[in-house]
Design a protein around this motif. Sequence first.
Motif, PDB file in Angstrom:
ATOM      1  N   LEU A  56       0.835  -1.196   0.000  1.00 36.88           N
ATOM      2  CA  LEU A  56       0.000   0.000   0.000  1.00 36.88           C
ATOM      3  C   LEU A  56       0.871   1.247   0.000  1.00 36.88           C
ATOM      4  CD1 LEU A  56      -2.862   1.264   0.241  1.00 36.88           C
ATOM      5  CD2 LEU A  56      -2.577   1.110   2.732  1.00 36.88           C
ATOM      6  N   ILE A  57       0.631   2.122  -0.965  1.00 36.52           N
ATOM      7  CA  ILE A  57       1.259   3.444  -1.019  1.00 36.52           C
ATOM      8  C   ILE A  57       0.236   4.433  -0.478  1.00 36.52           C
ATOM      9  CG2 ILE A  57       2.204   5.258  -2.506  1.00 36.52           C
ATOM     10  CD1 ILE A  57       2.806   2.962  -4.569  1.00 36.52           C
ATOM     11  N   VAL A  58       0.620   5.202   0.543  1.00 35.93           N
ATOM     12  CA  VAL A  58      -0.265   6.204   1.140  1.00 35.93           C
ATOM     13  C   VAL A  58       0.329   7.568   0.824  1.00 35.93           C
ATOM     14  CG1 VAL A  58      -1.357   7.017   3.252  1.00 35.93           C
ATOM     15  CG2 VAL A  58      -0.854   4.578   2.976  1.00 35.93           C
ATOM     16  N   ASP A  59      -0.483   8.464   0.281  1.00 35.70           N
ATOM     17  CA  ASP A  59       0.044   9.718  -0.255  1.00 35.70           C
ATOM     18  C   ASP A  59      -0.985  10.831  -0.103  1.00 35.70           C
ATOM     19  OD1 ASP A  59       2.061  11.159  -1.713  1.00 35.70           O
ATOM     20  OD2 ASP A  59       0.937  10.881  -3.570  1.00 35.70           O
ATOM     21  N   ASP A  60      -0.508  12.045  -0.198  1.00 35.38           N
ATOM     22  CA  ASP A  60      -1.348  13.234  -0.308  1.00 35.38           C
ATOM     23  C   ASP A  60      -2.053  13.568   0.999  1.00 35.38           C
ATOM     24  OD1 ASP A  60      -2.739  15.422  -1.203  1.00 35.38           O
ATOM     25  OD2 ASP A  60      -3.987  14.328  -2.637  1.00 35.38           O
ATOM     26  N   PHE A  61      -1.255  13.840   2.034  1.00 31.83           N
ATOM     27  CA  PHE A  61      -1.830  14.337   3.281  1.00 31.83           C
ATOM     28  C   PHE A  61      -0.756  15.023   4.087  1.00 31.83           C
ATOM     29  CE2 PHE A  61      -0.089  10.366   4.575  1.00 31.83           C
ATOM     30  CZ  PHE A  61      -0.108  10.223   5.954  1.00 31.83           C
ATOM     31  N   GLU A  62      -1.225  15.818   5.050  1.00 30.90           N
ATOM     32  CA  GLU A  62      -0.302  16.654   5.816  1.00 30.90           C
ATOM     33  C   GLU A  62      -0.869  16.941   7.197  1.00 30.90           C
ATOM     34  OE1 GLU A  62      -0.102  20.704   4.372  1.00 30.90           O
ATOM     35  OE2 GLU A  62      -2.142  20.562   3.623  1.00 30.90           O
ATOM     36  N   GLY A  63      -0.020  17.492   8.034  1.00 28.67           N
ATOM     37  CA  GLY A  63      -0.426  18.032   9.326  1.00 28.67           C
ATOM     38  C   GLY A  63      -1.291  17.111  10.149  1.00 28.67           C
ATOM     39  N   ALA A  64      -2.379  17.662  10.665  1.00 25.06           N
ATOM     40  CA  ALA A  64      -3.278  16.937  11.571  1.00 25.06           C
ATOM     41  C   ALA A  64      -4.019  15.794  10.885  1.00 25.06           C
ATOM     42  CB  ALA A  64      -4.286  17.909  12.191  1.00 25.06           C
ATOM     43  N   HIS A  65      -3.949  15.701   9.570  1.00 25.03           N
ATOM     44  CA  HIS A  65      -4.564  14.563   8.880  1.00 25.03           C
ATOM     45  C   HIS A  65      -3.917  13.248   9.301  1.00 25.03           C
ATOM     46  CE1 HIS A  65      -6.103  17.268   5.374  1.00 25.03           C
ATOM     47  NE2 HIS A  65      -6.707  17.500   6.520  1.00 25.03           N
ATOM     48  N   TRP A  66      -2.696  13.357   9.860  1.00 27.23           N
ATOM     49  CA  TRP A  66      -2.003  12.162  10.336  1.00 27.23           C
ATOM     50  C   TRP A  66      -2.859  11.383  11.343  1.00 27.23           C
ATOM     51  CZ3 TRP A  66       2.050   9.150   9.302  1.00 27.23           C
ATOM     52  CH2 TRP A  66       2.371   8.194  10.262  1.00 27.23           C
ATOM     53  N   PHE A  67      -3.550  12.091  12.222  1.00 24.57           N
ATOM     54  CA  PHE A  67      -4.270  11.429  13.305  1.00 24.57           C
ATOM     55  C   PHE A  67      -5.375  10.517  12.785  1.00 24.57           C
ATOM     56  CE2 PHE A  67      -2.584  15.404  15.133  1.00 24.57           C
ATOM     57  CZ  PHE A  67      -1.627  14.815  15.953  1.00 24.57           C
ATOM     58  N   ASN A  68      -6.104  10.940  11.778  1.00 27.65           N
ATOM     59  CA  ASN A  68      -7.126  10.082  11.184  1.00 27.65           C
ATOM     60  C   ASN A  68      -6.476   8.896  10.488  1.00 27.65           C
ATOM     61  OD1 ASN A  68     -10.005   9.563  10.424  1.00 27.65           O
ATOM     62  ND2 ASN A  68      -9.087   9.674   8.392  1.00 27.65           N
ATOM     63  N   PHE A  69      -5.438   9.151   9.721  1.00 29.66           N
ATOM     64  CA  PHE A  69      -4.740   8.063   9.041  1.00 29.66           C
ATOM     65  C   PHE A  69      -4.238   7.027  10.044  1.00 29.66           C
ATOM     66  CE2 PHE A  69      -0.436   6.481   8.121  1.00 29.66           C
ATOM     67  CZ  PHE A  69      -0.788   5.492   7.212  1.00 29.66           C
ATOM     68  N   GLU A  70      -3.588   7.489  11.094  1.00 27.80           N
ATOM     69  CA  GLU A  70      -3.034   6.574  12.092  1.00 27.80           C
ATOM     70  C   GLU A  70      -4.135   5.732  12.749  1.00 27.80           C
ATOM     71  OE1 GLU A  70       0.154   6.798  15.727  1.00 27.80           O
ATOM     72  OE2 GLU A  70      -1.207   8.500  15.471  1.00 27.80           O
ATOM     73  N   GLU A  71      -5.238   6.357  13.095  1.00 28.43           N
ATOM     74  CA  GLU A  71      -6.359   5.632  13.706  1.00 28.43           C
ATOM     75  C   GLU A  71      -6.875   4.539  12.771  1.00 28.43           C
ATOM     76  OE1 GLU A  71     -11.045   6.352  14.754  1.00 28.43           O
ATOM     77  OE2 GLU A  71      -9.722   8.100  14.714  1.00 28.43           O
ATOM     78  N   LYS A  72      -7.080   4.888  11.503  1.00 32.23           N
ATOM     79  CA  LYS A  72      -7.611   3.916  10.550  1.00 32.23           C
ATOM     80  C   LYS A  72      -6.593   2.810  10.262  1.00 32.23           C
ATOM     81  CE  LYS A  72     -11.326   6.303  10.170  1.00 32.23           C
ATOM     82  NZ  LYS A  72     -12.037   6.430  11.403  1.00 32.23           N
ATOM     83  N   MET A  73      -5.335   3.170  10.153  1.00 31.21           N
ATOM     84  CA  MET A  73      -4.314   2.169   9.867  1.00 31.21           C
ATOM     85  C   MET A  73      -4.164   1.192  11.021  1.00 31.21           C
ATOM     86  SD  MET A  73      -2.531   1.723   7.147  1.00 31.21           S
ATOM     87  CE  MET A  73      -2.300  -0.030   7.082  1.00 31.21           C
TER      88      MET A  73
END
Length: 175
Positions: A56-73
Amino acid sequence: ELTLVRPFLEGGNIYPADSPEIFKYPVAYLSEPGYWSTNDAEVTNLRYYLLKGGFLIVDDFEGAHWFNFEEKMRQVLPGAQFVRLDTSYPVFHSFFDIESLDHLTWGNYRSEREPAIYYGVFEDNDPQKRLMVIVNYNNDIGDYWEWSDQGFFPIELSNEAYKLGINYIVYAMTH
């Protein structure tokens, strides 16, 4: 042309994470995970995809968007550890030898000027094992690909983004 890989060029395939179709492809691309939402079926299917060898390649996000990504991952891979990558990792040498990760930063065309950071999620959380997920945080290498023929970015940066993408795909298909 350089790799001799013959990709399908007659369109694209966009599948939800719960589709059995994703198992037909060794590489998946997730864009804008700051807005990613999941359900149980998607979480389970994506987990099996990754554990069975998917990349999986994860791309196109920044800043506080990390928190949602981390939770889902972490729903997909409970206990997943995000390892900050540098150029010593094999993914950066699977086709091209990438010596620096400093030149592709979203700040090149945005005002934030936050540095791009690359993370990996490894099988069994062991950096000596297979890299399953590559994360381009504070970055959007897809934009460099998408707009490479429009003159929005210096050609040198688009070339570096293509090198990363080729390395990701060659790595995924050989590991």
